[in-house]
Write an enzyme that holds these catalytic residues in place. Structure first.
Site, PDB file in Angstrom:
ATOM      1  N   ASP A  86       2.406  -8.378   8.906  1.00 46.14           N
ATOM      2  CA  ASP A  86       3.565  -7.666   9.435  1.00 46.14           C
ATOM      3  C   ASP A  86       4.795  -8.531   9.146  1.00 46.14           C
ATOM      4  O   ASP A  86       4.912  -9.642   9.684  1.00 46.14           O
ATOM      5  CB  ASP A  86       3.373  -7.473  10.953  1.00 46.14           C
ATOM      6  CG  ASP A  86       4.560  -6.776  11.596  1.00 46.14           C
ATOM      7  OD1 ASP A  86       5.607  -6.617  10.934  1.00 46.14           O
ATOM      8  OD2 ASP A  86       4.426  -6.392  12.777  1.00 46.14           O
ATOM      9  N   LEU A  91       0.820  -1.222   0.000  1.00 43.43           N
ATOM     10  CA  LEU A  91       0.000   0.000   0.000  1.00 43.43           C
ATOM     11  C   LEU A  91       0.850   1.266   0.000  1.00 43.43           C
ATOM     12  O   LEU A  91       0.340   2.364   0.152  1.00 43.43           O
ATOM     13  CB  LEU A  91      -0.945   0.006   1.208  1.00 43.43           C
ATOM     14  CG  LEU A  91      -1.908  -1.193   1.270  1.00 43.43           C
ATOM     15  CD1 LEU A  91      -2.803  -1.095   2.499  1.00 43.43           C
ATOM     16  CD2 LEU A  91      -2.751  -1.293   0.009  1.00 43.43           C
ATOM     17  N   ASP A 101       0.134  -5.755   3.553  1.00 50.62           N
ATOM     18  CA  ASP A 101       0.694  -4.571   4.215  1.00 50.62           C
ATOM     19  C   ASP A 101       0.306  -4.653   5.692  1.00 50.62           C
ATOM     20  O   ASP A 101      -0.571  -5.418   6.082  1.00 50.62           O
ATOM     21  CB  ASP A 101       0.132  -3.275   3.582  1.00 50.62           C
ATOM     22  CG  ASP A 101       1.072  -2.078   3.788  1.00 50.62           C
ATOM     23  OD1 ASP A 101       1.635  -1.588   2.801  1.00 50.62           O
ATOM     24  OD2 ASP A 101       1.223  -1.629   4.945  1.00 50.62           O
ATOM     25  N   TYR A 144      18.797   4.651   7.822  1.00 50.53           N
ATOM     26  CA  TYR A 144      18.140   4.015   6.673  1.00 50.53           C
ATOM     27  C   TYR A 144      19.191   3.470   5.701  1.00 50.53           C
ATOM     28  O   TYR A 144      19.109   2.314   5.256  1.00 50.53           O
ATOM     29  CB  TYR A 144      17.251   5.055   6.001  1.00 50.53           C
ATOM     30  CG  TYR A 144      16.644   4.665   4.679  1.00 50.53           C
ATOM     31  CD1 TYR A 144      15.676   3.664   4.587  1.00 50.53           C
ATOM     32  CD2 TYR A 144      17.004   5.333   3.498  1.00 50.53           C
ATOM     33  CE1 TYR A 144      15.092   3.346   3.360  1.00 50.53           C
ATOM     34  CE2 TYR A 144      16.418   5.028   2.284  1.00 50.53           C
ATOM     35  CZ  TYR A 144      15.470   4.030   2.215  1.00 50.53           C
ATOM     36  OH  TYR A 144      14.889   3.727   1.007  1.00 50.53           O
TER      37      TYR A 144
END
Ligand code: NAD
Ligand code: AKB
Length: 304
Positions: free
Chosen positions: A47, A8, A32, A136
């Site tokens: 998840d 999503l 999602d 990240y």
């Protein structure tokens, strides 16, 4: 059957439609953390950090290929490093373990965030040392390493692209640093003004989503023997400054952009300006179709 995790999000929203068109709606399962508001096709809430449920979904549905898009992006990652590591590293480990057990093919995206400030900023090549400064970026380097390990030691056909900032009109992204380029279009059309969170001379590699989706499918269709890399192909299309983008948008819309850099400026400053993607071009015939002019026409027409 094909499973798309993180379906999503910005990429998933468009990749799922492209996969449905290519393979048929009944062959694609979107998944999602959150529930879709309106989604046409099979959807399962999942998840990826929960190994048991992730494995069960794969086993029950006979999943043979996974497009693993579930992730935490750079801006959210700097604010919440533990979550970023949990989803981007532990989540990926679950996906790789299941891929090994059920002999799946896997697409797992990387990012230009793998590069740190110490590499040449222009035309950054495939094989430079990866010393990212963002959380990240570190999780994306770890992700590339894990994917290569599973390719080399467990025979998993895993492929991936270091996407640049992606620009699209079907989904307003959140949580990334390159989001300003997308937000600028959305706000220019809706309000005629935008407060940009990076400075006007910030220049980053970008790509229109149609090219990114085409590249993804092209890489997954390429014969394995033609690939010299697996989880980490550099990919390039265009680079422009925030001000050049604002000027391009202004040629279509009466629009005022002001620049108020925040913490995301520091993230952008560590990334390259442009990317050398010669290996993607020679190994699987990658070639972008959109430049800033053509992309802006598409963005403005569709957002209107
Ligand atoms: P996104 O943030 O728009 O979407 C990610 C999706 O993952 C969201 O819908 C979110 O709900 C979901 N998610 C988060 N945690 C999850 C969990 N634990 N389990 C299941 N789902 C979870 O991200 P995107 O832009 O679509 O990016 C997809 C991939 O592409 C990521 O790996 C990202 O690093 C990479 N990428 C994206 C860009 C870009 O500009 N969009 C650029 C470079 C790399
Ligand atoms: C982000 O800005 O975090 C992403 C990316 C370039 O990985 N769009």
């Amino acid at each position: 059957m094909i499973l798309v995790t993180g379906a999503l999000g910005q990429i998933g929203t468009e990749l799922v439609i492209a996969l449905q068109e290519k393979y048929g709606k009944d062959k694609i399962i979107a998944s999602d953390l959150k529930e879709p508001e309106n989604y046409d096709g099979k959807f399962i809430k999942c998840d990826v950090t929960n190994f048991e449920t992730y494995e069960e979904i794969n086993e029950k549905n006979g999943i043979k290929t996974v497009y693993h898009l579930a992730a935490i992006l750079s801006a959210t990652g700097e604010k919440n490093p533990e979550l970023c590591k949990k989803v981007n590293v532990n989540g990926l480990e679950n996906v790789l373990k299941v891929a090994k057990k059920y002999d799946q093919r896997l697409f797992c995206p990387s990012s230009i965030a793998v590069f740190g400030p110490d590499v040449p900023k222009e035309n950054t090549s495939q094989n430079v040392e990866l010393n990212p400064e963002t959380v990240y970026g570190m999780t994306k380097v770890k992700g590339e390493e894990l994917c290569d390990l599973y390719f080399n030691e467990h025979d998993i056909d895993v492929r991936g692209i270091r996407y640049p900032g992606l620009i699209s009109w079907k989904h307003r992204p959140t949580g990334g640093t390159t989001d300003y380029a997308v937000e600028m279009y959305f706000d220019a059309v809706a309000k005629g003004e935008y407060e940009c969170f990076v400075s006007k001379d910030t220049r980053l590699p970008m790509m229109f989503m149609d090219d990114a989706i085409r590249a993804t499918i092209q890489l997954m269709d390429a014969p394995l023997e033609s690939l010299n890399y697996h989880s980490n192909y550099n990919l390039s299309s265009m680079s422009f400054s925030a001000e050049e983008l604002a000027n391009e948008i202004s040629s279509h819309v009466d629009f005022n952009c002001i620049y108020k850099p925040d913490y995301r400026q520091d993230i952008a400053n560590t990334w390259p300006i442009s990317i050398d993607d010669k290996d993607a071009r020679s190994d699987w015939n990658w070639e972008p179709k959109f430049d800033i002019t053509k992309m802006t026409e598409e963005m403005i027409t569709n957002l209107r």
